[in-house]
Design an enzyme around this catalytic site. Structure first.
Site: not given
Length: 201
Positions: A9-12, A15
């Site tokens: 998982r990446v936040s934005t 990324q």
């Protein structure tokens, strides 16, 4: 060889999960895990719905893999509570959990101790929620607040008249927008009350 599922998982959107993936693939190689699935979410951890995580948990319940590998614990869950619930479910499914950054492995002695603590905390949280609900219901009852569905406002005598005129239970139910079971109950209660009324007379 254990079957492993990787969760990223990446936040934005700007990324890239490739860094996480490289570390986790190397970890899987060292542990001799067979990577059978990779799940990915590009979304904030605070978001309630994450398609990748949701699909992974569905596959976990189908026992498609034996271990879940993540780059960090905060990549998996949106909150401490969510992490505890997710790890508790994986444990009950006999699926191991490995976190690269924290070096947490539920297959080891320390990992099993952590799982035990997490299970206790999760059970305590469930108990507290149940107790809060019960306390709220007790308070509402003392204050005279009705709990549950609002009682149906039904003209019972009108229902009985329609039945006396030969209408079926289904017809009466449609007329009053109620269920057939409700119509049947009203008629049954009326029949049970008749002997009492005759006796009192």
């Amino acid at each position: 060889m254990k079957r492993a599922a990787i969760y990223l998982r990446v936040s934005t959107l700007d990324q890239h999960p490739e860094t996480q993936l490289y570390d986790l693939e190397e970890l899987a190689r060292q542990r001799q895990f067979e990577i059978v699935a990779t799940y990915e979410d590009r979304i904030s951890g605070a978001k309630a719905r994450r398609p990748g995580l949701d699909q992974m948990m569905k596959d976990a319940r189908r026992h498609h893999f034996d271990v879940v590998v993540v780059w960090a614990c905060d990549r998996l869950a949106r909150s401490v509570k969510h992490f505890l619930e997710t790890l508790d479910e994986l444990t009950h499914l006999n699926i191991e959990f490995v976190s690269f950054r924290e070096q947490l492995d539920t297959a080891g002695a320390l990992g099993r101790a952590v799982v035990t603590i997490i299970s206790v905390v999760a059970e305590l949280e469930r108990s507290l929620i149940i107790e809060r609900v019960r306390a709220g219901m007790r308070r509402a009852k003392l204050e005279g607040t009705h709990i549950g569905r609002k009682p149906l406002d039904i003209d019972r005598q009108a229902v009985l008249r329609h039945r006396a005129h030969g209408q079926s239970l289904t017809q009466i139910a449609k007329t009053f927008s109620i269920g057939r079971a409700t119509v049947s109950r009203i008629i049954k209660e009326e029949r049970q009350a008749l002997p009492l009324a005759v006796g009192e007379a």
